[in-house]
Design a protein around this motif. Structure first.
Motif, PDB file in Angstrom:
ATOM      1  N   LYS A 147       0.858  -1.186   0.000  1.00  0.00           N
ATOM      2  CA  LYS A 147       0.000   0.000   0.000  1.00  0.00           C
ATOM      3  C   LYS A 147       0.888   1.227   0.000  1.00  0.00           C
ATOM      4  N   ILE A 148       0.714   2.068  -1.045  1.00  0.00           N
ATOM      5  CA  ILE A 148       1.540   3.259  -1.139  1.00  0.00           C
ATOM      6  C   ILE A 148       0.646   4.485  -1.280  1.00  0.00           C
ATOM      7  N   ALA A 149       1.193   5.600  -0.855  1.00  0.00           N
ATOM      8  CA  ALA A 149       0.530   6.891  -1.058  1.00  0.00           C
ATOM      9  C   ALA A 149       1.274   7.626  -2.158  1.00  0.00           C
ATOM     10  N   LEU A 150       0.533   8.163  -3.109  1.00  0.00           N
ATOM     11  CA  LEU A 150       1.108   8.954  -4.188  1.00  0.00           C
ATOM     12  C   LEU A 150       0.676  10.404  -3.968  1.00  0.00           C
ATOM     13  N   GLN A 152     -15.787  -6.222  -8.560  1.00  0.00           N
ATOM     14  CA  GLN A 152     -14.846  -6.413  -9.666  1.00  0.00           C
ATOM     15  C   GLN A 152     -13.654  -7.279  -9.275  1.00  0.00           C
ATOM     16  N   ASP A 153     -13.371  -7.328  -7.960  1.00  0.00           N
ATOM     17  CA  ASP A 153     -12.296  -8.191  -7.445  1.00  0.00           C
ATOM     18  C   ASP A 153     -10.952  -7.912  -8.133  1.00  0.00           C
ATOM     19  N   PRO A 154     -10.438  -6.673  -8.065  1.00  0.00           N
ATOM     20  CA  PRO A 154      -9.204  -6.329  -8.782  1.00  0.00           C
ATOM     21  C   PRO A 154      -7.954  -6.817  -8.056  1.00  0.00           C
ATOM     22  N   ALA A 155      -6.865  -6.897  -8.793  1.00  0.00           N
ATOM     23  CA  ALA A 155      -5.565  -7.175  -8.182  1.00  0.00           C
ATOM     24  C   ALA A 155      -4.918  -5.882  -7.691  1.00  0.00           C
ATOM     25  N   VAL A 156      -5.289  -4.746  -8.335  1.00  0.00           N
ATOM     26  CA  VAL A 156      -4.750  -3.433  -7.958  1.00  0.00           C
ATOM     27  C   VAL A 156      -5.932  -2.480  -7.795  1.00  0.00           C
ATOM     28  N   LEU A 157      -6.007  -1.826  -6.635  1.00  0.00           N
ATOM     29  CA  LEU A 157      -7.051  -0.835  -6.378  1.00  0.00           C
ATOM     30  C   LEU A 157      -6.390   0.529  -6.227  1.00  0.00           C
ATOM     31  N   ILE A 158      -6.907   1.504  -6.972  1.00  0.00           N
ATOM     32  CA  ILE A 158      -6.367   2.860  -6.923  1.00  0.00           C
ATOM     33  C   ILE A 158      -7.453   3.787  -6.388  1.00  0.00           C
ATOM     34  N   LEU A 159      -7.129   4.517  -5.344  1.00  0.00           N
ATOM     35  CA  LEU A 159      -8.038   5.511  -4.774  1.00  0.00           C
ATOM     36  C   LEU A 159      -7.521   6.887  -5.176  1.00  0.00           C
ATOM     37  N   ASP A 160      -8.208   7.522  -6.121  1.00  0.00           N
ATOM     38  CA  ASP A 160      -7.759   8.801  -6.670  1.00  0.00           C
ATOM     39  C   ASP A 160      -8.469   9.945  -5.945  1.00  0.00           C
ATOM     40  N   GLU A 161      -7.836  10.464  -4.903  1.00  0.00           N
ATOM     41  CA  GLU A 161      -8.413  11.551  -4.089  1.00  0.00           C
ATOM     42  C   GLU A 161      -9.808  11.168  -3.599  1.00  0.00           C
ATOM     43  N   THR A 162      -9.997   9.878  -3.325  1.00  0.00           N
ATOM     44  CA  THR A 162     -11.331   9.371  -2.998  1.00  0.00           C
ATOM     45  C   THR A 162     -11.917  10.048  -1.772  1.00  0.00           C
ATOM     46  N   THR A 163     -11.120  10.278  -0.750  1.00  0.00           N
ATOM     47  CA  THR A 163     -11.650  10.839   0.500  1.00  0.00           C
ATOM     48  C   THR A 163     -11.448  12.346   0.588  1.00  0.00           C
ATOM     49  N   THR A 216      -2.708  -4.967  -3.916  1.00  0.00           N
ATOM     50  CA  THR A 216      -1.937  -3.743  -4.145  1.00  0.00           C
ATOM     51  C   THR A 216      -2.876  -2.551  -4.113  1.00  0.00           C
ATOM     52  N   ARG A 217      -2.517  -1.534  -3.298  1.00  0.00           N
ATOM     53  CA  ARG A 217      -3.351  -0.337  -3.163  1.00  0.00           C
ATOM     54  C   ARG A 217      -2.487   0.908  -3.381  1.00  0.00           C
ATOM     55  N   ILE A 218      -2.973   1.780  -4.246  1.00  0.00           N
ATOM     56  CA  ILE A 218      -2.316   3.070  -4.470  1.00  0.00           C
ATOM     57  C   ILE A 218      -3.308   4.151  -4.074  1.00  0.00           C
ATOM     58  N   VAL A 227      -5.057   8.262   5.445  1.00  0.00           N
ATOM     59  CA  VAL A 227      -4.844   7.047   4.652  1.00  0.00           C
ATOM     60  C   VAL A 227      -4.378   5.850   5.458  1.00  0.00           C
ATOM     61  N   GLY A 228      -4.118   6.012   6.769  1.00  0.00           N
ATOM     62  CA  GLY A 228      -3.737   4.883   7.603  1.00  0.00           C
ATOM     63  C   GLY A 228      -2.315   4.403   7.353  1.00  0.00           C
ATOM     64  N   GLN A 229      -2.091   3.141   7.715  1.00  0.00           N
ATOM     65  CA  GLN A 229      -0.760   2.543   7.610  1.00  0.00           C
ATOM     66  C   GLN A 229      -0.321   2.457   6.148  1.00  0.00           C
ATOM     67  N   LEU A 230       0.934   2.851   5.882  1.00  0.00           N
ATOM     68  CA  LEU A 230       1.485   2.854   4.529  1.00  0.00           C
ATOM     69  C   LEU A 230       2.775   2.068   4.481  1.00  0.00           C
ATOM     70  N   ASP A 231       3.067   1.526   3.325  1.00  0.00           N
ATOM     71  CA  ASP A 231       4.359   0.896   3.091  1.00  0.00           C
ATOM     72  C   ASP A 231       5.342   1.877   2.468  1.00  0.00           C
TER      73      ASP A 231
END
Length: 572
Positions: free
Chosen positions: A374-377, A497-508, A531-533, A542-546
């Motif tokens: 899980k990363i923050a961009l 959709q059950d994705p392998a990669v989930l991207i939250l684009d300014e979701t919150t 995998t979460r971006i 965003v909570g705990q990040l890697d």
């Protein structure tokens, strides 16, 4: 994909474009043409019967013949009504099939175009081409061949009957045909220019409505209603002026044809009447010829109508041709590489370079994202974070460098599969018209009720998971739901959709911190190990990040996370 050859003449292009769709209804086409010819033949018999009625029945004093011919007239009228009804219904079905097929083809092409096309093209302009221009091409593609066949058939039959009555009067009537053709050629440029201007003004007004209705709340809040009304009046004025020019062009072209046709009737009156007065021709022949002159004008008017329809269709086809010239920026490979199962969700950017025209957004950006991390961009507004997401979903391809998913280059993967595995939930999720159930099934049409309820509960919308909750309408522009509810429905769709990669684009973005943290916590629970971006301006939510990665100056720069676990990825 729309296939329009610019080297081919436009009228034949319209026919060629519609031909594959017309072939599917070949039997209907033959039936419509056959019925149309029967109807035309039936319409041409009354003048011939009138000549017999006058000369042999009335003047000849044969009452039984008069009655027989009256019965024949009645039978022709009844048969004409039946034939016309069946023909019109068959034609309606055929024309609707072709119109819908052409429109679906254009819409299919629109779905392949990049977001930049929709950013630079007004919505009303697209609607105008998708609706009015496609309909104009359909009308020409179907009506023109049938009108030509029917007109030619009617003209030949009428000429044969007229010649059987009087070759001399036939020559008088058809001597005006070259003048009618010259009149059409004279009015052609006027028709084309006026049609083009009308299409342009219609598109501008459609765009005004689309953009105004979308921004109605803003218009109300800024007290701009009066200015918008003035803008609408201006559009109405421009549209009316264009409509008037178009009508004048059509009336001018049609009026010239009617005057010449009327002149032909007067010639028949003058020549035929003089001959009848001198005893050189029967009254019945003159009466029949006057009727035939009017009916012969019908096919000629039809051919003139085809010519005017050609001018309108030519303008519309050019506009569709412009749309067809827009090429997709990406396509699925003919032989895509299959991803290995189970998918890990590992991403890699290798010296990626991308820009819009001369504006470079990414310049040698490199990043490795470990599977399940899980990363923050982060980055300034306009730095290119959303562009990076568009590249990961392959709305565009980089001009240099590579993007890889589980070690496979994105342009080697099937687009449908890639976009099912890389899912984005943005800050303003799109909800389609309908109910909550409709919106969930939009991404998972085969999901059963239990799966929909589970997704809502995991997304924190348990109140809609039971009873009539799934049937709740979302409202126009999802106005029946709060922003938090819209985000949770988008999250529920991602779960389905059950994705392998989930991207939250300014979701919150813009949510209260507790609500934002609650949504992110739901994401971490449901997508743990995926995998979460997270693209954000507020790391506290965003909570705990890697890892924290900043997009700056076209490059990706690593930062130490506030609550970092052991580093799982490396930015270069």
């Amino acid at each position: 994909m729309i296939r329009l050859d610019e080297k081919r003449s436009l009228p034949w292009q319209a026919l060629a474009w519609a031909l594959p769709i017309v072939r599917e209804r070949a039997a209907t086409v033959i039936g419509v043409v056959f019925l149309s010819c029967i109807g035309s033949a039936a319409a041409l018999l009354p003048p011939y019967l009138t000549q017999r009625l006058v000369d042999e029945g009335i003047v000849g004093g044969k009452v039984d013949l008069v009655l027989q011919l009256c019965v024949a007239f009645l039978a022709l009228m009844l048969a004409g009504v039946v034939v016309e009804t069946v023909s019109r219904l068959a034609y309606l079905k055929l024309s609707a099939h072709v119109l819908f097929g052409l429109r679906e083809e254009v819409y299919r092409h629109l779905q392949t175009l990049a977001p930049t096309y929709y950013a630079r093209t007004r919505g009303g302009e697209i609607l105008s081409r998708l609706d009015g221009d496609v309909a104009e091409v359909q009308r020409f593609a179907i009506d023109a061949p049938m009108a030509l066949l029917n007109g030619a058939f009617s003209l030949v039959v009428a000429m044969a009957l007229m010649l059987s009555l009087s070759p001399m009067l036939t020559a008088v009537v058809f001597a005006l045909v070259p003048l009618q053709v010259a009149a059409l050629m004279f009015t052609r440029p006027w028709l084309e220019r006026s049609t083009q201007d009308l299409r342009r003004q219609s598109a501008a007004m459609s765009s005004f409505f689309v953009e105004s209705l979308r921004a109605m709340k803003f218009i109300q809040a800024t007290n701009a209603a009066k200015r918008q009304e003035a803008g609408l009046r201006a559009h109405h004025g421009d549209y009316f002026a264009a409509l008037r020019r178009s009508q004048l062009a059509s009336l001018g072209a049609g009026g010239m044809q009617r005057i010449l046709s009327g002149f032909g009737v007067l010639l028949v009156f003058a020549v035929g009447g003089s001959m009848a007065a001198e005893g050189g021709m029967s009254v019945g022949v003159v009466v029949a010829f006057i009727a035939y002159t009017t009916r012969a004008a019908g096919p000629l008017q039809t051919l003139a109508g085809v010519f005017m329809g050609w001018q309108r269709a030519k303008v519309s086809l050019k506009r569709i041709q412009e749309l067809a010239a827009e090429r997709p920026t990406v396509t699925s490979p003919s032989h895509p590489v299959a991803l290995a199962e189970p998918m890990r969700g590992e991403l890699r950017l290798d010296a990626v370079r991308f820009g819009y025209g001369d504006q470079i957004v990414l310049d040698g950006a490199s990043l490795e994202v470990a599977a399940g991390s899980k990363i923050a961009l982060v980055g300034a507004s306009g730095a290119g974070k959303s562009t990076l997401i568009d590249l990961l979903q392959r709305h565009y391809d980089p001009v240099a460098g590579r993007l890889l998913f589980d070690g496979v280059q994105l342009d080697l993967l099937d687009l449908v599969e890639l976009r099912r595995r890389v899912v984005v939930v943005d800050q303003d999720p799109v909800l389609m018209p309908g109910s909550i159930r409709d919106n969930l099934r939009f991404v998972a049409p085969d999901a059963d009720e239990a799966a929909l309820q589970r997704a809502l509960m995991l997304a924190g919308l348990a109140k809609y998971a039971h009873g009539d909750g799934l049937a709740k309408p979302v409202g126009a522009s999802a106005s029946a739901l709060s922003r938090g509810e819209r985000l949770r429905i988008a999250l529920a769709r991602a779960i389905l959709q059950d994705p392998a990669v989930l991207i939250l684009d300014e979701t919150t973005s813009g949510l209260d911190l507790p609500v934002a943290q609650e949504i992110i916590a739901a994401v971490d629970r449901v997508f743990a190990g995926r995998t979460r971006i997270v693209i954000t301006h507020n790391l506290a939510s965003v909570g705990q990040l890697d890892r924290i990665v900043e997009l700056r100056g076209g490059s990706l720069v690593e930062h130490v996370p506030v609550r970092a676990a052991a580093p799982l990825l490396r930015a270069v």
